[in-house]
Write an enzyme that holds these catalytic residues in place. Structure first.
Site, short mmCIF file in Angstrom:
data_model
loop_
_atom_site.label_atom_id
_atom_site.label_comp_id
_atom_site.label_asym_id
_atom_site.label_seq_id
_atom_site.Cartn_x
_atom_site.Cartn_y
_atom_site.Cartn_z
N GLU A 108 1.05 -1.20 0.02
CA GLU A 108 0.27 0.04 0.38
C GLU A 108 0.54 1.51 -0.32
O GLU A 108 2.21 0.94 -0.02
CB GLU A 108 -0.62 0.17 0.93
CG GLU A 108 -1.66 -0.70 1.20
CD GLU A 108 -2.61 -1.59 2.11
OE1 GLU A 108 -3.88 -1.27 2.34
OE2 GLU A 108 -2.00 -0.49 3.22
N CYS A 122 3.76 8.41 0.55
CA CYS A 122 4.45 7.71 1.73
C CYS A 122 4.29 6.56 0.65
O CYS A 122 3.62 5.82 0.52
CB CYS A 122 3.23 8.27 2.55
SG CYS A 122 3.69 6.49 4.43
N CYS A 148 6.41 -6.68 7.22
CA CYS A 148 7.87 -5.45 8.17
C CYS A 148 8.35 -6.40 9.15
O CYS A 148 6.81 -7.36 9.59
CB CYS A 148 7.62 -4.38 8.64
SG CYS A 148 8.88 -3.89 9.63
N CYS A 208 6.76 -3.44 15.47
CA CYS A 208 6.21 -1.76 16.78
C CYS A 208 5.02 -2.77 16.86
O CYS A 208 3.78 -2.80 16.08
CB CYS A 208 6.64 -0.81 15.47
SG CYS A 208 7.69 -0.77 15.27
N CYS A 230 1.92 -0.51 15.70
CA CYS A 230 1.65 -0.48 13.69
C CYS A 230 1.17 -1.57 13.26
O CYS A 230 1.65 -3.19 13.52
CB CYS A 230 3.09 -0.47 13.73
SG CYS A 230 2.97 -0.07 11.62
N CYS A 277 -1.21 7.15 9.48
CA CYS A 277 -0.02 6.23 9.88
C CYS A 277 -0.29 5.67 10.60
O CYS A 277 -0.14 5.44 12.12
CB CYS A 277 0.74 7.06 10.98
SG CYS A 277 2.68 7.28 11.55
S1 SF4 Z 1 6.30 1.57 12.18
FE1 SF4 Z 1 5.65 -0.13 11.19
S2 SF4 Z 1 6.24 -0.75 8.88
FE2 SF4 Z 1 7.58 0.99 10.52
S3 SF4 Z 1 9.15 -0.35 11.60
FE3 SF4 Z 1 7.20 -0.08 12.85
S4 SF4 Z 1 6.45 -2.16 12.72
FE4 SF4 Z 1 7.67 -1.57 10.36
#
Ligand code: SF4
Length: 372
Positions: A90, A107, A114, A118, A121, A342
């Site tokens: 995306e 973006c 990933c 986090c 996220c 975000c």
């Molecule tokens: S915020 Fe999301 S995309 Fe960015 S490094 Fe952390 S897990 Fe990965």
């Protein structure tokens, strides 16, 4: 066959020279692809027939398709791009109008999913499928411009993935985007955002045309940061600060810090004071980001416990930073209504998000697999 967009101008030059053609042919190829946006080598009319034939045999000019896109009332558009091997990413187009100044920002994603996980996220809940090639990074930009009919002014590597964990392809894409011959973007209008991959911050500082660096902090206490961002267990805040100081020393480009405010976790006075001290190590600004819900993903107890700080608390936090001499801004929640803000990129809301997830990905714990 190789994708020609995965080659820098220097690499194309080396290729044509090896074949016995003059080096300026490389510029004609480069110009055809990036300035004229041709879709095949036949369309580069300045090239000799023999070279066109060789190029067509060895390379293809990639493109990606937007499988779906959705527009929010604030003008933000979230794209779902399907990639060659059946993966998808995306990207989010964010138009800004500041009176006379207009900004068109994309973006972009650098990875499918990933690995960093986090807590706040949605992309991190997907796990990592693979890195994007340089061509796939650039194709997001081209396709967005094609669909919107708008020329982008700014690129931020804040979509899916940790760009510094796809370092080689990131640098190749940056080389092409900032190439003096086609001038797609000024390096001052490109931002690479990292969760704090310390050794790669040092490496990024040394590339030929360094770009703006944004560092996700989210807490100035190691223990809290480690809970929010598992990568913080590997590199402490002290190490992140040292890397950032070195980045500024080499590039002289001010740093941006990203800071999501969670109620009761990192939004207190002591947090603001420590953040101010951290931020003032080099010229910088702090972006305060409202937490965007990701409860469309399976979450663990800690992620479920995260709550957005109130508007009043965000304003108070910002005022305190400002009074301590820090440039702090509250980032808007562009695209929130389409789960394109975000931290929210995880294929949600494109059509019926649950149906979409069911059909495209099979969630397995923290990772996902495509259903063949
Ligand atoms: S915020 Fe999301 S995309 Fe960015 S490094 Fe952390 S897990 Fe990965």
């Amino acid at each position: 066959m190789l994708c020609v967009k995965d080659l820098s101008l220097q690499e194309i030059e080396a290729f044509v020279k090896d074949l016995g053609f003059e080096p300026f042919r490389a510029k004609q190829i480069f110009y055809g692809i990036y300035a004229n946006r041709v879709e095949n080598f036949e369309s580069i009319t300045t090239l000799p027939r023999e070279l066109k034939n060789i190029l067509s045999e060895k390379f293809y000019i990639s493109s990606i398709n937007s499988a779906k896109y959705e527009k929010a009332t604030d003008g933000t558009i979230k794209f779902l791009f399907s990639l060659r091997n059946g993966s998808a990413v995306e990207s989010v187009f964010i138009p800004w109008d500041y009176g006379l100044k207009e900004r068109r920002t994309l973006c972009v994603s650098s990875q499918v999913g990933c690995a960093l996980g986090c807590a706040f996220c949605a992309t991190g809940k997907l796990g990592l499928e693979r890195n994007l090639s340089a061509g796939e990074i650039i194709d997001q930009i081209f396709e967005c411009e094609k669909i919107t009919g708008e020329r982008l002014t700014n690129i931020v590597f804040m979509g899916m993935g940790e760009p510094l964990q796809n370092f080689q392809n990131l640098v190749k894409a940056l080389e092409i985007l900032t190439n003096d011959f086609v001038k797609l973007f000024s390096r001052r209008n490109i931002t690479v955002s990292t969760a704090g991959i310390v050794p790669k911050i040092y490496d990024l500082a040394k590339i030929e045309k360094p770009v703006k660096l944004a560092v996700s902090l989210h807490s100035v206490f190691d223990d809290v940061r480690q809970k929010l961002m598992p990568v913080a267990r590997k590199w402490s805040l002290k190490e992140v600060r040292e890397a950032v100081v070195e980045y500024y020393r080499i590039t002289r480009i001010p740093i941006t810090y990203e800071y999501i405010l969670f109620e009761g976790l990192n939004d207190g006075e002591e947090d603001a004071r420590r953040l101010a001290k951290f931020a003032k190590a080099v010229p910088s600004k702090v972006n305060l980001i409202p937490f965007h819900r990701i409860d469309f993903m399976p979450l663990d107890d800690f992620a479920r416990s995260l709550k957005p700080a109130s508007k009043e608390q965000i304003l108070k936090f910002k005022s305190l930073l400002n009074s301590l001499g820090v440039r702090a801004f509250i980032r808007s929640s562009s695209g929130y209504e389409i789960n394109g803000a975000c931290g929210q990129l995880a294929f949600a809301n494109l059509g019926n998000k649950n149906e979409w997830l069911k059909n495209f990905v099979k969630l397995q714990g923290n990772s996902f697999q495509k259903i063949e």
